[in-house]
Every structure is written in C-alpha cells, then in structure tokens.
Design an enzyme around this catalytic site. Structure first.
Site, PDB file in Angstrom:
ATOM      1  N   HIS A   1       0.176   7.370   5.769  1.00  0.00           N
ATOM      2  CA  HIS A   1      -0.028   7.830   7.150  1.00  0.00           C
ATOM      3  C   HIS A   1       0.912   7.064   8.059  1.00  0.00           C
ATOM      4  O   HIS A   1       1.780   6.305   7.588  1.00  0.00           O
ATOM      5  CB  HIS A   1      -1.492   7.682   7.552  1.00  0.00           C
TER       6      HIS A   1
ATOM      7  N   HIS B   1     -13.200  -2.050   6.247  1.00  0.00           N
ATOM      8  CA  HIS B   1     -13.215  -0.670   5.761  1.00  0.00           C
ATOM      9  C   HIS B   1     -14.548   0.039   5.940  1.00  0.00           C
ATOM     10  O   HIS B   1     -14.643   1.241   5.728  1.00  0.00           O
ATOM     11  CB  HIS B   1     -12.804  -0.639   4.280  1.00  0.00           C
TER      12      HIS B   1
HETATM   13  O1  ME8 Z   1      -2.416  -3.600   1.566  1.00  0.00           O
HETATM   14  N1  ME8 Z   1      -0.828   0.175  11.503  1.00  0.00           N
HETATM   15  O2  ME8 Z   1      -1.591  -1.619   0.720  1.00  0.00           O
HETATM   16  P1  ME8 Z   1      -1.981  -0.597   1.881  1.00  0.00           P
HETATM   17  C1  ME8 Z   1       0.311  -0.391  11.077  1.00  0.00           C
HETATM   18  N2  ME8 Z   1      -1.240  -2.697  -1.607  1.00  0.00           N
HETATM   19  N3  ME8 Z   1       0.607  -0.560   9.765  1.00  0.00           N
HETATM   20  C2  ME8 Z   1      -0.278  -0.131   8.871  1.00  0.00           C
HETATM   21  C3  ME8 Z   1      -1.501   0.486   9.244  1.00  0.00           C
HETATM   22  C4  ME8 Z   1      -1.759   0.632  10.635  1.00  0.00           C
HETATM   23  N4  ME8 Z   1      -2.857   1.198  11.085  1.00  0.00           N
HETATM   24  N5  ME8 Z   1      -2.171   0.819   8.125  1.00  0.00           N
HETATM   25  C5  ME8 Z   1      -1.396   0.434   7.069  1.00  0.00           C
HETATM   26  C6  ME8 Z   1      -1.899  -2.947   0.674  1.00  0.00           C
HETATM   27  N6  ME8 Z   1      -0.256  -0.141   7.524  1.00  0.00           N
HETATM   28  C7  ME8 Z   1      -1.431  -3.631  -0.585  1.00  0.00           C
HETATM   29  C8  ME8 Z   1      -0.163  -4.400  -0.298  1.00  0.00           C
HETATM   30  S1  ME8 Z   1       1.885  -5.935  -1.029  1.00  0.00           S
HETATM   31  C9  ME8 Z   1       2.195  -6.935  -2.282  1.00  0.00           C
HETATM   32  C10 ME8 Z   1       0.384  -5.161  -1.457  1.00  0.00           C
HETATM   33  C11 ME8 Z   1       0.846  -0.679   6.700  1.00  0.00           C
HETATM   34  O3  ME8 Z   1      -1.687   0.754   1.333  1.00  0.00           O
HETATM   35  C12 ME8 Z   1       1.040  -2.159   6.977  1.00  0.00           C
HETATM   36  O4  ME8 Z   1       2.291  -2.547   6.508  1.00  0.00           O
HETATM   37  O5  ME8 Z   1      -3.337  -0.875   2.395  1.00  0.00           O
HETATM   38  C13 ME8 Z   1      -0.022  -2.756   6.078  1.00  0.00           C
HETATM   39  O6  ME8 Z   1       0.206  -4.121   5.841  1.00  0.00           O
HETATM   40  C14 ME8 Z   1       0.146  -1.916   4.836  1.00  0.00           C
HETATM   41  O7  ME8 Z   1       0.455  -0.598   5.345  1.00  0.00           O
HETATM   42  C15 ME8 Z   1      -1.086  -1.886   3.967  1.00  0.00           C
HETATM   43  O8  ME8 Z   1      -0.903  -0.896   2.996  1.00  0.00           O
END
Ligand code: ME8
Length: 702
Positions: free
Chosen positions: A17, A163
């Site tokens: 998203h 969550h």
């Molecule tokens: O945490 N606003 O994956 P994830 C801004 N797999 N950025 C956002 C966001 C929001 N509302 N929501 C998600 C994970 N992001 C792990 C990471 S790394 C070794 C493992 C972005 O799918 C932002 O970069 O939950 C956040 O840190 C990341 O997506 C989390 O993605």
C-alpha cells in the site's frame, strides 16, 4: 566510492500500500541522487517471506507459504514497475527474497558466527533456554506488558496495541541472543557516531530505550510451532526467528556467506548500507541488528534513517491489518508518478507522521505542478518558440538594456541571477542530504516563483512588439530557460520523468540523470539550441470529477483494493468507507475502535429478496439489482460483484441490506443501499451473506 541503499523487505502476507510505496520512493530518490553524482550505487528492496504471519496468510488463501510469497512478489513487482521503481526504470538493483537459496546459505553462516561469539562481557552470545510470553504474529515480535492491552474477557489473549490483533502465547524451548550484554557497546556506538541513527529525535529514542536496559532476545521457535522458516544450523528442530533471518538479508543480498552472489555483486564493495526504514521497525534495525553484527564481527551499517508513518484521519498508522490504507491501484490510475513522488516528499516532514488525502494530492498537483513548475516550463518554451523561432536566445544584454530592465523592476544582471541560483542549489543539496526533502523542494519552488515573477514583470509579449527591446526579451527568456535546466537537474532524483521531459523540451541531448548538480554552471545552456516538442508536464486534474470517480472505484468490491483485504466487508455503495475490513481472520475489534450498542443500532440492516439483477454497460464490476426489503417499492442497489456472480442466479436470493445508507449516484444510477458480503482471501472474492432458514422480507437484523 560506492553507496548501498536499502528499504525494509516487506512481509509477503499482504499486498503493498502507500506506506510501502513511500519508503521505496524515498529510497529511489536517494539512490538516483547518488547515481547522478557519479557514485556507484546499489539499491535493495524485497520481501520478507518466512514466519507465522506468512504461514497464516497462506492458510487463509489455500496456498502453500511459497505460493503465497510468489503471489505477493508478483504483485510487488508489477507495482514497482507501474511506479517506475524497478530496474528497468532505473530504480532498485535487486528484489531480494528471503526464500532465495543464497540467503539460506548466508544466514546459516551468520548464525554460526554469532553462535561462536562472546559478548563484550565475555559470555556466549547465543544460549539455549525456555521462552514464555506473548507474541504478535503481525509484528513478528514478542510483546512486553506495555505493548499490549488486556482483553475484557480474561480467557481471551491480550491484544497488540499496534495491530489490534490477538497475541499468541508462546511457551517453549528457544535459542536466546544475549542482548542484555550489549547495552554499553550499543550506547558507545550511538555516542561515537552521531549520524548512525537519524533523525536526531529517533536517535534519542533509541538511546533511551537501550539505556533503560535490554532483555535477551528469543531468536528461534520450535519447528513444531513455526515450520516456515530457516532451520537453525546444526539443530533443525528449531526455526530461526524471522527478524534474525530478515535483517541478515541486507548482507546476504550482496554476497555475505555465498561466493556466487558475492562475485555477482560484492559484499566488500557495497557494505555498509544506508538503511531506510519506517519508525515502526526502528528498534529492530538500530538495536537488534547492530548487536547481531557486533557479535558476528561484521561492520556496522552506514546509517539507519527512520521516516514517519502515513496515518489515517484518526491518526492511526495506515496498515493492511487495520484496513485503512490508500490503495496503489487508485493512485496509479489517476495520478502521474511524479505527482505522487512530489506529494510524498513535499507533504511528509521527514521523520514525522503525515496524513494522506486524495484532495490534497490533487490540490498540490494542480497548484505546485500544473500551475507552478509545469506552467513555468510551458510558458518559457512557448515564448521561445514564438519569439525566438524555437531556438534558445542569446543571454547577452547591454548595460543600457539591463539598466532599463532593472528600472522596470526586472533583474537581468547575470551575476545576480546566477548567484541566487547557486545559493539555492547549495541550500537544496544541504536539505536533500539531510533528508529534509520538503525543505529542499521549498527551495526549488522559491526559484519557480522568482522566475515566474521575472517573466510577468518583464512582459515578454510587450517586449516582443518593440525591436529596441530585443536584447531584454532574449535575456529574460534565456534566464528562464537556463533556470529551468538547473531546476531539472536538481529535481531529477525526486521527479525523474518530468525533469527528463524538461531536458528534452529544452532540446538538450544529455541525460539529466547523469548531470551532477555540483557541476552546474550558469550559462552552459547553449545559445541557438533548437528546443524540442512542447508538451504539458502536468495536465490539470479535474478535482470534482476525479474525486467522484475515486469514491466510486473505492466503493466497488472486486477491484484490487478489496482483493488485498481478507475478513468481512460490505459490498455495494460506500462499502469500503462504511465498514472497515480486517485482514486477519483472528482480528478482533480495535481497542480504540469499540462501538457501543447505540452506534450499532444506527445501522438499519434488513432482510431483502433479490427481484431483478442485471449488468451495467461499460461497468464490468457492477451489477444493478432490485431488492424487496418489505417496503412499498423494491430498492435499487449497485453492487460490485459482477465479476463473481451471474445476475440471473441471484434472483430470489435472500440477502442482508443496509437500508439507511445515504443514497448515492454511481454511473448515473441511484444506489439506495448496500448489500453485505464476506470478502474472501487475497482475491477479495465476495460471498454474499444469506440465511439458512426462511425469513420474511424486511425483517430487521439486530
Ligand atoms: O516490517 N507509513 O514489513 P512490513 C509509512 N518485514 N511507511 C509505511 C507504512 C505507513 N503507514 N506502513 C508500512 C516489516 N510502511 C518487516 C521488515 S526488514 C529486515 C523487515 C513501510 O511489510 C515502512 O517502511 O510491515 C515500514 O517500516 C515498512 O513498510 C514495514 O513493512
């Protein structure tokens, strides 16, 4: 000199998203700017494919975990291509997947090194013990008491505050990483490297977290409870904790622990990395990861840079689990890529949270891009076309003409104009390198306004009528065109498409992506250059029409947005706004989200019988149905189920209708309610709610 930029690798449990797109846009902007400055750059993004969260998503969708990951990866790749972020468009260099065999090998090597290591306090870095506590599958993290809320029913598990889903009880044998021995080492790392964690506010948070004392970290699960993951080397009864596996991707991707990958990319060549992450996962990157690296004897990252979150209007982080995201299909359909990039970089004060709204995106596109930069470009080039036969005019101006212009309030003195521009460039780069993209853009837009004013003050259309003013006219247009060239070079990393167009329209043969802003010299735009074809950079967006279409699109189930949500959802008019969908079958109502019975009573739910159903021309997702809900006349309802239900098979079905939803027009038809359906699996397939027993039309549901 090289540079290595990474985004987080995203969970392969659900589709991306706006939040994911945002991090990729920022990383892509940084990578492009480095490349433009001649620095060899490697840019990583990818997916995190192991763990209980992916296992559960796979089960929900009747897939194997690998199939689930493949499905999400395919979508991610399509998305990155559609937004110009993939390799073919000059974006990322690797789409890293933690199911790659080279990653398994590299992580195995990393684990072994940690397993052999002594902590700074002389203890074994890894030991076996027993873990007892609460685990959030969506965070893939163990939760302490201040990180969850107790359920009202004492028999129910507590709820993750992020969550709003139920936690899992874990009580089992586990390997532990002796994190508690690393507090001093970490604090001295933060102390000795002021720019290790950025921005400053985040660094302070991390420091106080570590200073508050660290607990050892469980880094494995029994294979019998989590089987989808990398086995612990030499102890296959255990699966590695998914964060241990995921964080290590940053080094395995470039060749740590695998010779072939190392030859192809080069660990020594690119490590250490600049990790760009959302602040939600800062602790994993700024505390756990450096500690693992210390244990394994691997150099620390160059920096960990945390941005803020896009939040919904109530201030909650946008996430799939909460079902409050901005959908990428909608963005992609209605907005130019560079407008989205511009908006994300301009609107979010880096490091702080930001609110995203389609209306503000449209407003910014129209005011800053169409009327601002776009208009400056087209008016300058159109006048060069008209008054200078389409060739960049001479920049020279006699003292007399310059003074005359100055008296009229137009500054044409080259030294003054070029000095201002050089100062703006300095400020722009300073803010850019500080990740203050919004401030860098403000600098650039101050130039846009200045040049716009210069043109309006000079009134070229009047100058063109008077031959004795020819030099002034040329000088004004040259200055405008040369400033445009500078702007294109500065803005390229942020807006690669529009700036390329500016370059082409100026008639310049060079690739703007290769011009280092530091090398910009006033007057390098060659006089006599034949300009290219003039095209608008950013067509204006008709706000009322597009907002209407977006609302319509968002309310239609069967489109991509609901595909990305599991759980229950309403179908038909206003569906996604009215009933937030949830992703997890085990999701519970949000802690902050409880409604009381009077709120529920406001929704008039009735039993209805479908009387007629037909397709609507040119609307492949919508069916027009009429439903008898016990009133004098049947209700007419538009439902986004056409891809899943044959109209004739619906006739006679008993369904549930929201009877008091404000009527709305869609595709020229009034929709007088909404029908309810479950949205199933990643496909978002609607399954209409119905009754096993006979019920009269119009009966209320309560
Ligand atoms: O945490 N606003 O994956 P994830 C801004 N797999 N950025 C956002 C966001 C929001 N509302 N929501 C998600 C994970 N992001 C792990 C990471 S790394 C070794 C493992 C972005 O799918 C932002 O970069 O939950 C956040 O840190 C990341 O997506 C989390 O993605």
């Amino acid at each position: 000199m090289t540079c290595y930029v990474t985004t987080p690798i995203y969970y392969a449990n659900s589709l991306p998203h706006l939040g994911h797109l945002y991090t990729m846009i920022v990383a892509d902007t940084i990578a492009r700017s480095k490349r433009q400055r001649g620095i060899e750059t490697f840019f990583l993004t990818g997916t995190d494919e192991h763990g209980i969260n992916i296992e559960r998503a796979a089960q929900r969708n009747n897939r194997t975990p690998k199939e689930q990951a493949d499905y999400v990866v395919e979508y991610f790749k399509k998305m990155t291509s559609a937004f110009g972020l993939d390799t073919a468009h000059g974006g990322y260099d690797i789409f890293m997947r933690t199911t790659e065999p080279f990653h398994y090998e590299g992580v195995g090597e990393f684990w072994r090194r940690v397993a052999k290591a002594k902590t700074p306090k002389g203890n074994d870095a890894l030991y076996q013990g027993h873990y007892e506590g609460w685990f959030c599958a969506a965070c893939a993290a163990y939760k302490t008491e201040d990180e969850y809320a107790k359920s009202e029913n004492p028999d129910e598990p507590p709820i993750c505050l992020i969550h709003e889903t139920k936690l899992d009880r874990v009580s089992e044998e586990s390997y532990f990483f002796r994190l508690s021995d690393y507090d001093e080492a970490l604090l001295s790392l933060y102390e000795s490297r002021a720019d290790f964690v950025r921005p400053e506010a985040r660094r302070n948070e991390v420091k106080s977290f570590v200073a508050g004392g660290l607990q050892d970290l469980s880094v494995s699960r029994l294979r019998s409870s989590v089987s989808w993951g990398i086995p612990v080397p030499d102890d296959p009864q255990h699966t590695m904790y998914v964060w241990f596996d995921a964080l290590t991707n940053y080094i395995t991707a470039i060749g740590f622990g695998n010779e072939q990958q190392n030859r192809a990319i080069g660990f020594e060549k690119f490590w250490p990395a600049l990790h760009l992450v959302g602040k939600d996962i800062l602790r994993f990157h700024a505390v756990y990861w450096p500690a693992f690296l210390l244990a394994a004897g691997v150099e620390q990252p160059r920096a960990i840079v945390a941005h803020g979150m896009w939040v919904d209007p109530t201030g909650r982080k946008m996430s799939k689990t909460l079902g409050n995201t901005i959908e990428l299909d909608v963005l992609n359909k209605y907005f130019p890529i560079d407008a989205i990039r511009y908006f994300c970089l301009r609107e979010m004060v880096f490091g702080q949270d930001g609110r995203f709204g389609y209306e503000s995106l449209i407003d910014r596109t129209n005011s800053d891009l169409a009327s601002g930069l776009g208009n400056l470009s087209s008016r300058t080039l159109t006048m060069i076309q008209r008054y200078c036969e389409g060739r960049i005019p001479s920049r020279l101006i006699s003292d007399e003409a310059r003074l005359r212009a100055k008296r009229a309030g137009v500054e044409t003195d080259e030294a003054t104009v070029s000095k201002l521009l050089a100062q703006a460039r300095e400020q722009f780069i300073k803010h850019f390198d500080d990740f203050s993209f919004n401030r860098a853009l403000e600098e650039a837009w101050a130039i846009v306004s200045r040049v716009d004013k210069m043109i309006s003050d000079a009134r070229p259309w009047d100058l063109a009528k008077d031959q004795s003013q020819r030099q002034t006219l040329n000088a004004v247009l040259y200055r405008a065109a040369e400033t445009l060239r500078w702007l294109a070079v500065l803005l390229y990393p942020m807006m690669p498409n529009a700036t390329r167009q500016i370059y082409q329209q100026l008639g310049l043969p060079d690739e703007v992506s290769t011009i280092d802003p530091a090398t910009l010299r006033w007057g390098d735009l060659p006089e006599g250059t034949q300009i290219g074809e003039i095209k608008p950079l950013f067509p204006r967006i008709d706000k009322a029409r597009i907002m209407e279409e977006i609302k319509e699109q968002e309310s239609g189930i069967g489109t991509q947005e609901l595909e990305k949500r599991g759980g229950s959802a309403a179908v038909g008019e206003g569906a996604t706004q009215s009933v937030p969908a949830t992703t997890h079958s085990d999701a519970v109502p949000g802690v902050a989200n409880f409604i009381d019975i009077t709120d529920f009573a406001k929704v008039d739910l009735r039993v209805g019988e479908v009387k007629t159903a037909e397709r609507i021309p040119k609307a492949d997702k919508l069916l027009l149905i009429t439903v008898d809900i016990g009133e004098e006349k049947p209700r007419q309802i538009l439902a986004g189920i056409a891809q899943y239900y044959e109209p004739e098979k619906l006739i006679g079905r008993k369904i549930v209708v929201v009877a008091n939803l404000k009527p709305r027009k869609l595709r020229g038809y009034e929709s007088q309610g909404m029908l309810l359906a479950a949205s199933v699996g990643d496909e978002g397939k609607p399954v209409i709610a119905t009754f096993a027993e006979d019920v009269p039309n119009g009966a209320r549901l309560k």
